[in-house]
Design an enzyme around this catalytic site. Structure first.
Site, mmCIF file in Angstrom:
data_model
loop_
_atom_site.group_PDB
_atom_site.id
_atom_site.type_symbol
_atom_site.label_atom_id
_atom_site.label_comp_id
_atom_site.label_asym_id
_atom_site.label_seq_id
_atom_site.Cartn_x
_atom_site.Cartn_y
_atom_site.Cartn_z
ATOM 1 N N GLU A 135 0.809 -1.236 0.000
ATOM 2 C CA GLU A 135 0.000 0.000 0.000
ATOM 3 C C GLU A 135 0.830 1.269 0.000
ATOM 4 O O GLU A 135 0.525 2.222 -0.707
ATOM 5 C CB GLU A 135 -0.930 0.034 1.224
ATOM 6 C CG GLU A 135 -2.253 -0.676 1.039
ATOM 7 C CD GLU A 135 -2.123 -2.186 1.121
ATOM 8 O OE1 GLU A 135 -1.004 -2.673 1.399
ATOM 9 O OE2 GLU A 135 -3.123 -2.876 0.927
ATOM 10 N N HIS A 147 -10.257 -4.889 10.730
ATOM 11 C CA HIS A 147 -10.868 -4.703 9.417
ATOM 12 C C HIS A 147 -12.195 -3.966 9.482
ATOM 13 O O HIS A 147 -12.985 -4.053 8.549
ATOM 14 C CB HIS A 147 -11.090 -6.072 8.744
ATOM 15 C CG HIS A 147 -9.821 -6.740 8.334
ATOM 16 N ND1 HIS A 147 -8.958 -7.316 9.232
ATOM 17 C CD2 HIS A 147 -9.249 -6.909 7.115
ATOM 18 C CE1 HIS A 147 -7.910 -7.824 8.595
ATOM 19 N NE2 HIS A 147 -8.060 -7.592 7.308
#
Lengths: 358, 400
Positions: A87, A156
């Site tokens: 990322e 998450h």
């Protein structure tokens, strides 16, 4: 005006069944959120050759949540790029591509992973125009699902609305419906500044009725403007993303008891449509904010602060109440997870407390 | 005036004595060379068969240009250091003194379509990429004639094809790879040079950038300006492997003596060839030295000896070495170089004056240019009572 028993009775007597949305539907088209996003991406890529998509699994896998289905097949390797699971690196690359002449759409598989790249979103992208005194612009879109899903655990499930909307230099949108997704995604891609698009995984499969206008190729929703999803005169509910659905469901239930809620779908978190909220609260005199994210320093907190500093404060009949996610990392066990996210009864309770009714 | 000379030299390319005539009055020497060839310093290669050119040709114009540019940077950084000590420059100030041959040599090879991005030791880079000395120094003191109108400061200077000036260690590297991606996507034959220090060389995002650049054959040249120290930490204490030109692993690399401007230039010519023929990225390690500490807050003597610094000054100074070279090859005389020194000093003195006397932008401008497409006109101030109005002032240089 106070919510007297007479008023409620009158409303009950004269109430009509309302639909969830007050926008006029010229022609009834069903569009699910996923397809709304997919078609918006497709149309913008067709319209402008410098628009391209990059992220994990966006190409050959058709997208982890199938949002980019069919795009790689149509546009190929150059414009739909599968990235490694890095990322920080690929967000930086996306920013550089935006500086160098392109309009990247950088996907984070979920915004939880954007934390690894947040330096690029904030320091490389959002601040550059200002630091360069208006010379270097960064027309980039960061998109992906935000907030809680179902049973995915604490790492998450975080909502990043508060963090990103905190920062000047960014624009942040949080669409709810298919109409929102189409219009805001297109607006975001066409915008010449960095835009964060906070989608919601649990909404991807939800169908909405949309007008022909929504399906037109140039359908754009202005960033920074909220939408009144439902008009009402007793209390204002302000929400964004999936919480709009919750607010509408609560409004439906409350209508059965003679309480008419005005539901505002924020659509954007930065700029925040303060004017729309103030206008509504001036009319209804009561406010409850609804969000799935954590309470401290959240979107509801910001709305409260703005209302308190605005002329609407003097119209309030009651203090504002925030309905939020519980102030804990998200647990996995199903009943606990349900308890951590605001439910219909939470919104109804808050409304009744604010209106001082049983 | 001196900058005009440089512009002319750049425009003309080949030697044109007449253009330099007013400058050279009285010092013209009979039999002066128009160009000379020098041996480059030995390169070390990683996963490459061919090295950059063993010889470099330098025209008279280039000699004057490179000398002038390096001297300008040296004097500019010295002046910046003084301004900092006088408290006219606040916050951070990272000086490039000693490393001049790198930015001058690299720029000497770049073409108009190429881009550069670097970290915070960017004053010299801003200058070679096109910012005037005035605009660099005024930016340091935060004045309106600064390249970023005083809103950026030392670490945030930008100009066409120069993407700063970046404050977060290592972040500029993947961003540079992204610029290279745009070059490839737009098929504009450009490359992007992304520079970083030996300290940044261990950042994870660099390896993420190498990986993607290699996978996508991006025309990116990643360059480690190895000056031996990451702030106060020597390379041996920070890196398990100090062979920075090999750190790209599967990405080919070149080690270069960064004190020789022509060697640096030849290496970049090689890189441009490599990248524009679709061979993908390269990792370079350019060995150099910084005379100052990491920044103005660091005296630079607690982690290295004064002897070491002196030794470099006396035996490896890039400007001194280049001067010796071009004088002995008859590309320039000591007199004309002395004249350049004087002119450089004059130009820097002027810039210092501007930097000290120019005013800051109006306070209202703090709310300018936050967005290129502003959606709100009012920007909240410190209280809700006195909002600012968003203005758009500057012209966008990367409009698309």
């Amino acid at each position: 005006m106070a919510l007297t028993t007479t008023r409620i009775a009158k409303t009950l007597a004269g109430s009509l069944v309302r639909s969830f949305s007050t926008s006029r539907v010229v022609a009834a088209n069903q569009l699910i959120v996923r397809d709304a996003l997919n078609s918006a991406l497709d149309e913008e890529m067709e319209r402008d050759e410098t628009v391209f998509l990059m992220g994990e699994e966006v190409a050959q896998y058709d997208g982890a949540y199938k949002v980019s289905r069919g795009l790689w097949k149509k546009y190929g390797d150059k414009r739909v790029i599968d990235t490694p699971i890095t990322e920080s690196g690929f967000a930086g690359i996306a920013v550089g591509a935006a500086m160098g002449g392109l309009r990247p759409v950088c996907e984070f598989m979920t915004f939880n992973f954007s934390m690894q790249a947040i330096d690029h979103v904030i320091n490389s992208a959002s601040k550059t125009f200002y630091m360069s005194a208006g010379m270097l612009h960064v027309p980039i879109v960061f998109r992906g699902p935000n907030g809680s899903a179902a049973g995915v655990g604490a790492q998450h499930s975080q909502c990043f609305g508060a963090w990103y909307s905190h920062c000047p230099g960014l624009k942040v949108v949080s669409p709810y419906s298919s109409e929102d997704c189409r219009g805001l995604m297109k607006a975001a891609i066409r915008d010449s500044d960095p835009v964060v698009v906070l989608e919601n995984e649990l909404m991807y499969g939800t169908a909405f009725e949309v007008s022909d206008e929504v399906l037109s190729k140039d359908f754009v929703i202005p960033i920074g403007k909220a939408k009144i999803e439902r008009e009402g005169q007793h209390i204002t509910l302000v929400a964004h993303s999936r919480a709009v659905q919750l607010a509408l469901e609560a409004a439906g239930a409350l209508a059965g008891e003679g309480v008419e809620c005005e539901v505002i779908n924020l659509r954007s978190l930065r700029p925040l449509d303060e004017e729309a909220i103030v206008r509504s609260v001036t009319k209804t005199r009561n406010l409850v904010t609804v969000e799935q994210g954590w309470p401290q320093s959240g979107i509801g907190s910001e709305i409260c602060a703005r209302i308190v500093e605005s002329p609407a404060f003097h119209y309030l009949e009651s203090p504002v109440v925030r309905v939020t996610g519980v102030d804990v990392p998200m647990p996995y066990a199903r009943s606990l997870e349900v308890a951590c996210i605001p439910q219909q009864h939470d919104v109804v309770k808050a409304v009744k407390k604010v209106l001082k009714i049983q | 005036m001196l900058s005009k000379l440089i512009k002319n030299a750049l425009k003309q390319g080949q030697t044109n004595q007449r253009a330099l005539a007013p400058f050279m009055t009285g010092v013209r020497k009979a039999g002066m060379a128009t160009e000379a060839t020098f041996e480059t310093r030995p390169y070390k290669l990683h996963r490459l068969e061919e090295a950059p050119a063993a010889q470099a040709t330098c025209t008279r114009d280039e000699a004057i240009l490179f000398y002038t540019q390096m001297q300008m940077i040296r004097r500019m950084e010295s002046a910046a250091g003084n301004l900092y000590k006088e408290k006219a420059v606040r916050g951070f100030c990272h000086l490039y003194s000693g490393q001049e041959a790198i930015c001058v040599g690299i720029k000497g090879a770049l073409r108009p379509q190429d881009s550069v991005i670097t970290a915070y030791r960017d004053h010299g880079w801003a200058y070679v990429m096109g910012c005037t000395v005035n605009s660099v120094m005024a930016e340091l003191t935060g004045r309106s004639q600064g390249m970023s109108r005083g809103k950026g400061g030392s670490m945030h200077m930008y100009t066409k094809n120069f993407y700063g000036g970046n404050g977060i260690v290592g972040a500029q590297v993947p961003v540079g790879a992204g610029v290279a991606l745009a070059n490839k996507y737009l098929d504009n034959n450009g490359i992007c040079v992304a520079l970083y220090g030996d300290g940044a060389a261990n950042q994870g995002q660099l390896f993420e950038a190498y990986n993607m650049a290699k996978l996508m054959d991006l025309p990116a040249v990643f360059i480690c300006e190895n000056n031996g120290y990451g702030m106060g930490t020597s390379v041996d204490r920070a890196s398990a492997s100090t062979s920075y030109y090999t750190r790209g692993d599967y990405v080919p690399g070149i080690w270069i003596d960064g004190m020789d401007v022509l060697s640096v230039r030849e290496a970049l010519k090689y890189c441009i060839d490599h990248c524009t023929s679709g061979k993908g990225p390269l990792v370079l390690e350019v060995v150099t030295y910084r005379y100052s500490g990491h920044s103005m807050s660091d005296p630079g003597t607690s982690y290295r000896t004064r002897d070491e610094i002196q030794e470099v000054r006396q035996t490896r100074d890039p400007i001194m070495l280049f001067k010796e070279k071009i004088v002995s090859a008859d590309l320039a005389t000591t007199e004309e170089l002395k004249k350049i020194d004087i002119d450089v000093r004059k130009e820097i003195d002027e810039a210092v004056k501007v930097a000290k006397t120019d005013k800051e932008i109006a306070v209202q401008e703090l709310a300018a240019d936050i967005y290129s497409n502003p959606l709100e006109t009012t920007i909240r101030g410190t209280t809700p009572f006195d909002p600012y109005t968003h203005q758009r002032i500057s012209k966008i240089i990367n409009l698309h």
